[in-house]
Design an enzyme around this catalytic site. Sequence first.
Site, PDB file in Angstrom:
ATOM      1  N   SER A 108       4.259  -2.103 -12.044  1.00  0.00           N
ATOM      2  CA  SER A 108       3.113  -1.939 -12.946  1.00  0.00           C
ATOM      3  C   SER A 108       2.320  -3.219 -13.181  1.00  0.00           C
ATOM      4  O   SER A 108       1.802  -3.448 -14.280  1.00  0.00           O
ATOM      5  CB  SER A 108       3.560  -1.320 -14.274  1.00  0.00           C
ATOM      6  OG  SER A 108       4.090  -0.020 -14.053  1.00  0.00           O
ATOM      7  N   GLY A 149       5.229   2.090 -11.033  1.00  0.00           N
ATOM      8  CA  GLY A 149       4.287   3.203 -11.168  1.00  0.00           C
ATOM      9  C   GLY A 149       4.312   3.889 -12.533  1.00  0.00           C
ATOM     10  O   GLY A 149       3.794   4.992 -12.671  1.00  0.00           O
ATOM     11  N   GLY A 188       1.842  -2.615  -6.317  1.00  0.00           N
ATOM     12  CA  GLY A 188       1.695  -1.324  -5.644  1.00  0.00           C
ATOM     13  C   GLY A 188       0.322  -0.729  -5.935  1.00  0.00           C
ATOM     14  O   GLY A 188      -0.688  -1.152  -5.364  1.00  0.00           O
ATOM     15  N   GLY A 189       0.295   0.244  -6.863  1.00  0.00           N
ATOM     16  CA  GLY A 189      -0.924   0.993  -7.167  1.00  0.00           C
ATOM     17  C   GLY A 189      -2.187   0.148  -7.302  1.00  0.00           C
ATOM     18  O   GLY A 189      -3.217   0.461  -6.690  1.00  0.00           O
ATOM     19  N   TRP A 215       0.820  -1.220   0.000  1.00  0.00           N
ATOM     20  CA  TRP A 215       0.000   0.000   0.000  1.00  0.00           C
ATOM     21  C   TRP A 215       0.853   1.270   0.000  1.00  0.00           C
ATOM     22  O   TRP A 215       0.333   2.362  -0.211  1.00  0.00           O
ATOM     23  CB  TRP A 215      -0.909   0.014   1.234  1.00  0.00           C
ATOM     24  CG  TRP A 215      -2.085  -0.904   1.161  1.00  0.00           C
ATOM     25  CD1 TRP A 215      -2.336  -1.874   0.228  1.00  0.00           C
ATOM     26  CD2 TRP A 215      -3.195  -0.923   2.079  1.00  0.00           C
ATOM     27  NE1 TRP A 215      -3.527  -2.505   0.512  1.00  0.00           N
ATOM     28  CE2 TRP A 215      -4.073  -1.948   1.645  1.00  0.00           C
ATOM     29  CE3 TRP A 215      -3.522  -0.207   3.219  1.00  0.00           C
ATOM     30  CZ2 TRP A 215      -5.257  -2.242   2.316  1.00  0.00           C
ATOM     31  CZ3 TRP A 215      -4.703  -0.514   3.890  1.00  0.00           C
ATOM     32  CH2 TRP A 215      -5.560  -1.513   3.437  1.00  0.00           C
TER      33      TRP A 215
END
Length: 244
Positions: A208, A174, A229-230, A15
């Site tokens: 990604s 990202g 991640g995202g 996160w």
Amino acid sequence: MLEINKFDRIIVANWKLNGSIHFIEQYLQELNCSKLENSNNCGIICTPSVYFHKLVGRLNPLFLGGQDCSNYSEGAYTGEVSATMLKDASCQFCIIGHSERRQIFGQSNEDVCIKAMNLIANNINPIICIGETFEEKNQNLTKDIIYTQISKSVPKNATKDFVIIAYEPIWAIGTGKIPSLEEIDNIHSFIKNEIQNIENYKILYGGSVNSNNASEIMDLKNVDGVLVGGASLDALEYKKIMNS
Ligand code: 13P
């Protein structure tokens, strides 16, 4: 420490510096842990440590993870969180050596090695991150960089039974850009087969990853899971990756 060999795939949500109590309540509702399909996959949610208490006992069958730990055990180190504290707060895994910690906060391979030893001493499974910059990739240095990072940051007492390595090319984090599938498999194969004492470690890919590309990445022979991640901030997206 958890034996990681029993899992088919390891799917880690990082996160980073995101979340709130409100966010967590919605996330858990959408994730609906009891309905996750593949019990052979190991899901790990790495949140800011102040929120651990909001997730303890509510993630089963997933696990709780931290995003870093201190080099120190206790004392006058303002702002730090030790491996003992992470354990005390029911944290089972911990990411260390993330490129954001290396680049923004100046952590070295030697720091990462100390952190890994602290985690192991506290029965927490380390997830050790490595990866090259775009410039290093363009200079054909990827394998050299990775070799040095692994040799210096994986401690001597680590074994493939409980330490995970995550390959995250920094330029892929990202950005929506990822290496070709062939490149990913090639680097993972290099790590698994050509670095002494790291043979057959579980290696995750990060950078990604989303529900559209996760399945083809995880189907690669030398990939054992993903570090997300995202996309992991969307519970339904994370769930799709878990079930893919
Ligand atoms: P993104 O999935 O947002 O590219 O982040 C990857 C990452 O840094 C996970 O640790």
